[in-house]
Design a protein around this motif. Structure first.
Motif, PDB file in Angstrom:
ATOM      1  N   PHE A  19       0.665  -0.993  -0.267  1.00  0.00           N
ATOM      2  CA  PHE A  19      -0.417  -0.067   0.366  1.00  0.00           C
ATOM      3  C   PHE A  19       0.859   1.429  -0.496  1.00  0.00           C
ATOM      4  CE2 PHE A  19      -2.500   2.944   2.213  1.00  0.00           C
ATOM      5  CZ  PHE A  19      -4.261   3.072   1.117  1.00  0.00           C
ATOM      6  N   LEU A  20       1.328   2.409  -0.925  1.00  0.00           N
ATOM      7  CA  LEU A  20       2.013   3.011  -1.187  1.00  0.00           C
ATOM      8  C   LEU A  20       1.213   3.972  -1.815  1.00  0.00           C
ATOM      9  CD1 LEU A  20       4.794   1.289  -2.356  1.00  0.00           C
ATOM     10  CD2 LEU A  20       4.464   2.468  -0.674  1.00  0.00           C
ATOM     11  N   PRO A  21       1.288   5.422  -2.006  1.00  0.00           N
ATOM     12  CA  PRO A  21       0.689   6.810  -2.577  1.00  0.00           C
ATOM     13  C   PRO A  21       1.673   6.726  -3.580  1.00  0.00           C
ATOM     14  CG  PRO A  21       2.205   7.130  -0.395  1.00  0.00           C
ATOM     15  CD  PRO A  21       3.059   5.940  -0.632  1.00  0.00           C
ATOM     16  N   GLU A  22       0.496   7.420  -4.698  1.00  0.00           N
ATOM     17  CA  GLU A  22       0.612   6.590  -6.210  1.00  0.00           C
ATOM     18  C   GLU A  22       1.925   7.418  -6.587  1.00  0.00           C
ATOM     19  OE1 GLU A  22      -2.587   8.870  -8.096  1.00  0.00           O
ATOM     20  OE2 GLU A  22      -2.191  10.904  -7.733  1.00  0.00           O
ATOM     21  N   ASP A  23       2.304   8.994  -5.617  1.00  0.00           N
ATOM     22  CA  ASP A  23       3.852   9.201  -6.109  1.00  0.00           C
ATOM     23  C   ASP A  23       4.804   7.674  -6.487  1.00  0.00           C
ATOM     24  OD1 ASP A  23       2.497  10.819  -6.945  1.00  0.00           O
ATOM     25  OD2 ASP A  23       3.180  12.762  -5.034  1.00  0.00           O
ATOM     26  N   TYR A  24       4.590   7.495  -5.902  1.00  0.00           N
ATOM     27  CA  TYR A  24       5.594   6.308  -6.082  1.00  0.00           C
ATOM     28  C   TYR A  24       5.956   5.479  -7.356  1.00  0.00           C
ATOM     29  CZ  TYR A  24       8.746   2.341  -4.579  1.00  0.00           C
ATOM     30  OH  TYR A  24       9.820   1.477  -4.838  1.00  0.00           O
ATOM     31  N   GLU A  25       5.021   5.538  -7.683  1.00  0.00           N
ATOM     32  CA  GLU A  25       5.056   5.151  -9.045  1.00  0.00           C
ATOM     33  C   GLU A  25       6.645   5.745  -9.910  1.00  0.00           C
ATOM     34  OE1 GLU A  25       1.464   2.495 -10.419  1.00  0.00           O
ATOM     35  OE2 GLU A  25       1.358   4.027 -10.718  1.00  0.00           O
ATOM     36  N   LEU A  26       6.919   7.546  -9.440  1.00  0.00           N
ATOM     37  CA  LEU A  26       7.538   7.866 -10.256  1.00  0.00           C
ATOM     38  C   LEU A  26       8.728   7.753  -9.913  1.00  0.00           C
ATOM     39  CD1 LEU A  26       5.825  10.963  -8.989  1.00  0.00           C
ATOM     40  CD2 LEU A  26       5.600  10.374 -11.172  1.00  0.00           C
ATOM     41  N   ILE A  27       8.897   6.692  -8.807  1.00  0.00           N
ATOM     42  CA  ILE A  27      10.782   6.900  -8.421  1.00  0.00           C
ATOM     43  C   ILE A  27      10.625   5.408  -8.346  1.00  0.00           C
ATOM     44  CG2 ILE A  27      10.729   8.335  -7.361  1.00  0.00           C
ATOM     45  CD1 ILE A  27      10.723   6.717  -4.700  1.00  0.00           C
ATOM     46  N   ALA A  28       9.688   4.232  -8.761  1.00  0.00           N
ATOM     47  CA  ALA A  28       9.792   2.923  -8.660  1.00  0.00           C
ATOM     48  C   ALA A  28      10.880   1.874  -8.690  1.00  0.00           C
ATOM     49  CB  ALA A  28       8.235   2.373  -8.870  1.00  0.00           C
ATOM     50  N   ASP A  29      11.348   2.487 -10.345  1.00  0.00           N
ATOM     51  CA  ASP A  29      12.256   2.021 -11.694  1.00  0.00           C
ATOM     52  C   ASP A  29      13.147   2.489 -10.953  1.00  0.00           C
ATOM     53  OD1 ASP A  29      10.123   1.077 -13.139  1.00  0.00           O
ATOM     54  OD2 ASP A  29      10.430   2.740 -14.369  1.00  0.00           O
ATOM     55  N   ALA A  30      13.897   3.859 -10.783  1.00  0.00           N
ATOM     56  CA  ALA A  30      14.826   4.330  -9.842  1.00  0.00           C
ATOM     57  C   ALA A  30      15.338   3.202  -9.123  1.00  0.00           C
ATOM     58  CB  ALA A  30      14.738   5.814  -9.622  1.00  0.00           C
ATOM     59  N   VAL A  31      14.508   3.070  -8.524  1.00  0.00           N
ATOM     60  CA  VAL A  31      14.490   2.912  -6.674  1.00  0.00           C
ATOM     61  C   VAL A  31      15.134   0.914  -7.746  1.00  0.00           C
ATOM     62  CG1 VAL A  31      13.362   1.576  -4.720  1.00  0.00           C
ATOM     63  CG2 VAL A  31      13.112   3.317  -5.220  1.00  0.00           C
ATOM     64  N   GLU A  32      14.536   0.385  -7.941  1.00  0.00           N
ATOM     65  CA  GLU A  32      14.480  -1.011  -8.738  1.00  0.00           C
ATOM     66  C   GLU A  32      15.980  -0.681  -9.156  1.00  0.00           C
ATOM     67  OE1 GLU A  32      13.027  -3.383  -8.644  1.00  0.00           O
ATOM     68  OE2 GLU A  32      14.016  -4.948 -10.004  1.00  0.00           O
ATOM     69  N   ASN A  33      16.428  -0.023  -9.868  1.00  0.00           N
ATOM     70  CA  ASN A  33      17.829  -0.440 -10.713  1.00  0.00           C
ATOM     71  C   ASN A  33      19.164   0.236  -9.849  1.00  0.00           C
ATOM     72  OD1 ASN A  33      16.683  -1.471 -12.922  1.00  0.00           O
ATOM     73  ND2 ASN A  33      15.959   0.845 -13.343  1.00  0.00           N
ATOM     74  N   PHE A  34      18.990   1.051  -8.626  1.00  0.00           N
ATOM     75  CA  PHE A  34      20.030   1.405  -8.206  1.00  0.00           C
ATOM     76  C   PHE A  34      21.175   0.815  -7.828  1.00  0.00           C
ATOM     77  CE2 PHE A  34      21.794   2.958  -3.392  1.00  0.00           C
ATOM     78  CZ  PHE A  34      20.939   5.262  -3.778  1.00  0.00           C
ATOM     79  N   GLU A  35      21.707   1.460  -7.806  1.00  0.00           N
ATOM     80  CA  GLU A  35      23.239   1.003  -8.203  1.00  0.00           C
ATOM     81  C   GLU A  35      23.799   0.336  -6.655  1.00  0.00           C
ATOM     82  OE1 GLU A  35      26.191   1.569 -10.924  1.00  0.00           O
ATOM     83  OE2 GLU A  35      24.660   1.479 -12.662  1.00  0.00           O
ATOM     84  N   VAL A  36      23.129  -0.541  -5.758  1.00  0.00           N
ATOM     85  CA  VAL A  36      23.930  -1.234  -4.615  1.00  0.00           C
ATOM     86  C   VAL A  36      25.423  -0.746  -4.401  1.00  0.00           C
ATOM     87  CG1 VAL A  36      23.665  -2.141  -2.596  1.00  0.00           C
ATOM     88  CG2 VAL A  36      21.878  -1.582  -4.393  1.00  0.00           C
ATOM     89  N   ARG A  37      26.542  -0.346  -3.030  1.00  0.00           N
ATOM     90  CA  ARG A  37      27.783  -1.023  -3.072  1.00  0.00           C
ATOM     91  C   ARG A  37      27.797  -1.862  -2.190  1.00  0.00           C
ATOM     92  NH1 ARG A  37      28.930   5.800  -3.005  1.00  0.00           N
ATOM     93  NH2 ARG A  37      27.849   6.384  -4.733  1.00  0.00           N
ATOM     94  N   ASP A  38      28.432  -2.831  -2.415  1.00  0.00           N
ATOM     95  CA  ASP A  38      28.992  -3.587  -0.840  1.00  0.00           C
ATOM     96  C   ASP A  38      29.468  -3.414  -0.041  1.00  0.00           C
ATOM     97  OD1 ASP A  38      28.671  -5.985  -2.814  1.00  0.00           O
ATOM     98  OD2 ASP A  38      30.285  -6.265  -3.135  1.00  0.00           O
ATOM     99  N   ASP A  39      29.914  -1.942   0.084  1.00  0.00           N
ATOM    100  CA  ASP A  39      30.397  -0.815   1.517  1.00  0.00           C
ATOM    101  C   ASP A  39      28.810  -0.131   1.982  1.00  0.00           C
ATOM    102  OD1 ASP A  39      30.150   0.924  -0.118  1.00  0.00           O
ATOM    103  OD2 ASP A  39      32.476   1.373   0.702  1.00  0.00           O
ATOM    104  N   ASP A  40      27.849  -0.194   1.107  1.00  0.00           N
ATOM    105  CA  ASP A  40      26.858   0.696   2.380  1.00  0.00           C
ATOM    106  C   ASP A  40      26.117  -0.500   3.287  1.00  0.00           C
ATOM    107  OD1 ASP A  40      26.606   2.064  -0.519  1.00  0.00           O
ATOM    108  OD2 ASP A  40      24.742   0.911  -0.613  1.00  0.00           O
ATOM    109  N   VAL A  41      25.825   0.669   4.020  1.00  0.00           N
ATOM    110  CA  VAL A  41      25.058  -0.248   5.464  1.00  0.00           C
ATOM    111  C   VAL A  41      23.731   0.352   5.334  1.00  0.00           C
ATOM    112  CG1 VAL A  41      25.036  -0.342   7.869  1.00  0.00           C
ATOM    113  CG2 VAL A  41      26.962   0.050   6.840  1.00  0.00           C
TER     114      VAL A  41
END
Ligand code: A3P
Length: 325
Positions: A19-41
C-alpha cells in the motif's frame, strides 16, 4: 482510506502488494535499478518501529562512537531512499513547486546515489521492493532490520501521521486501517515476514525495539560485531548514553523539531491541527519511547482484533512468536 486520502491529499495504489501513495510510481524504476555498493550500510524497517534509533546506533558504531560527526541532519548523513515518492512533504513540495527545500526532498534516490562511500541508507520498503541488486545477492551491503510490537507500532504510526502528515482521525479508525493493511508500506505482517524469510542472509541482522529497550548495550555490541567493528567498553557506554530517549529527543539532528515548526508556521498541509487542535496529537517525533503503550491506550475490542490477526500469522509462522507477541 478516505480519511487518509483526503488529509494526505493523495491517492493510494497497491504496488506489488504494498500500500503506497501513487507518487511511488514516479521513482519505482529508479529504486529497482539503484546501484548498491557492497560497503553500504542499510537500515530497513516498517515505519515507527525505531528506525531513527537504529540509524543513530549504526552511525555511532561505524564511526567508532565518535558522535561529534552526528551533528549533521540524519537525512543527510543517513538518507531515506524513497522519501521523494512516499512522503507528503515531498508530494506537496512537488505539487506546489516549492524550491526552498533540502536537496533530498525532490530526488531522494539521486541524493543517495551521490552520497560518498561508505553510504548509510534508510528504507521502509519491504524486502521485495528493495533494489534488484540486493534481492538477487549481486551486492551484499550490511542490512540491519528493526521490528517492533505491532500494536505499539500502530499507535506510534497514528501519532506520527497526525503530527507530520496532516492526517486526522481517531486511533480506532487508524487501527482499522492498520488491520485492513491500508497504511503506507502495509501490510505490516508481510513486511516483517519478508525480512524474516531472509534470515539466512549473512548480511542481514534483525533486531527488536523491545530488546533495545531492555538491554541497549547488548544490542550495540551485537550490531558492532555484525558490522565488523570492535568497540571498547567505554565507547559502548558513551554510545548507549547518546542513544537514550532523553538525549535523542534533544538532538536537533534527529528530532525533526525544525521540520515541525516549518510545517506549522507555513501551514504546509493546509489544515493540519497539530498545533494543539487535535488533543491526541503531541506533535513530537520522540513521543513516548516505551514498549507496551497499547495496554493502556487500545480498547479491549481492538486488542482482540490485533490478537486474532496475530494468531492467524502464528499458525503458519510459529517462530515469529517472539516478534509479534
Ligand atoms: P513512539 O511514537 O512510540 O514514542 P521511527 O524512527 O521508526 O519513526 O520510530 C519512532 C519511534 O521510536 C517513536 O516511538 C520514538 O519515540 C521511538 N524512539 C526513537 N528513539 C528512541 C529511544 N532512544 N528510546 C526509545 N524510543 C525511541
Amino acid at each position: 482510506i478516505e480519511s487518509l486520502a483526503k488529509n494526505g491529499r493523495t491517492n493510494f495504489i497497491s504496488f506489488k502488494g504494498v500500500f503506497l501513495p501513487e507518487d511511488y510510481e514516479l521513482i519505482a524504476d529508479a529504486v529497482e535499478n539503484f546501484e548498491v555498493r557492497d560497503d553500504d550500510v542499510w537500515v530497513c524497517s516498517f515505519p515507527k518501529t525505531g528506525t531513527t534509533w537504529v540509524q543513530e546506533m549504526v552511525w555511532g558504531v561505524t564511526h567508532d562512537s565518535d558522535l561529534g560527526n552526528s551533528r549533521e541532519h540524519i537525512n543527510i548523513r543517513f538518507p531515506f531512499l524513497e522519501f521523494s515518492g512516499t512522503t507528503s512533504f515531498a508530494r506537496v513540495a512537488r505539487r506546489e513547486q516549492v524550491t526552498d527545500v533540502p536537496s533530498w526532498v525532490p530526488n531522494s534516490v539521486e541524493f543517495c546515489k551521490n552520497s560518498s562511500s561508505p553510504r548509510h541508507i534508510k528504507s521502509h520498503l519491504p524486502f521485495h521492493l528493495l533494489p534488484r541488486q540486493i534481492r538477487n545477492g549481486e551486492r551484499k551491503p550490511k542490512i540491519v532490520y528493526i521490528s517492533r510490537n505491532a500494536k505499539d507500532t500502530c499507535i506510534s504510526y497514528y501519532h506520527f501521521l497526525n503530527s507530520f502528515e496532516g492526517h486526522h482521525g481517531t486511533l480506532k479508525q487508524f487501527c482499522q486501517l492498520f488491520l485492513g493493511d491500508k497504511v503506507i508500506y502495509g501490510p505490516f505482517w508481510d513486511h516483517l515476514l519478508g525480512f524474516w524469510g531472509k534470515e539466512d542472509m549473512k548480511n542481514l541482522l534483525i533486531i527488536k525495539f523491545e530488546d533495545m529497550k531492555k538491554d541497549l548495550q547488548s544490542v550495540i555490541r551485537k550490531t558492532a560485531s555484525f558490522l565488523g567493528k570492535e568497540l571498547s567498553n567505554d565507547k559502548v557506554l558513551s554510545l548507549a548514553d547518546h542513544l537514550s530517549f532523553t538525549q535523542m529527543k534533544e538532538n536537533s539532528s534527529l528530532n525533526r523539531n525544525a521540520y515541525l515548526e516549518f510545517i506549522k508556521s507555513t501551514n504546509f498541509f493546509g489544515n493540519t491541527e497539530c498545533d494543539g487542535g487535535n488533543k491526541e496529537c503531541e506533535g513530537k517525533f520522540f513521543r513516548d519511547g516505551r514498549s507496551g503503550q497499547w495496554k493502556t491506550v487500545m480498547s479491549p475490542e481492538m486488542i482482540r482484533r490485533f490478537d486474532e490477526r496475530i494468531e492467524t500469522i502464528l499458525n503458519t509462522h510459529k517462530d515469529l512468536q517472539l516478534y509479534l507477541s
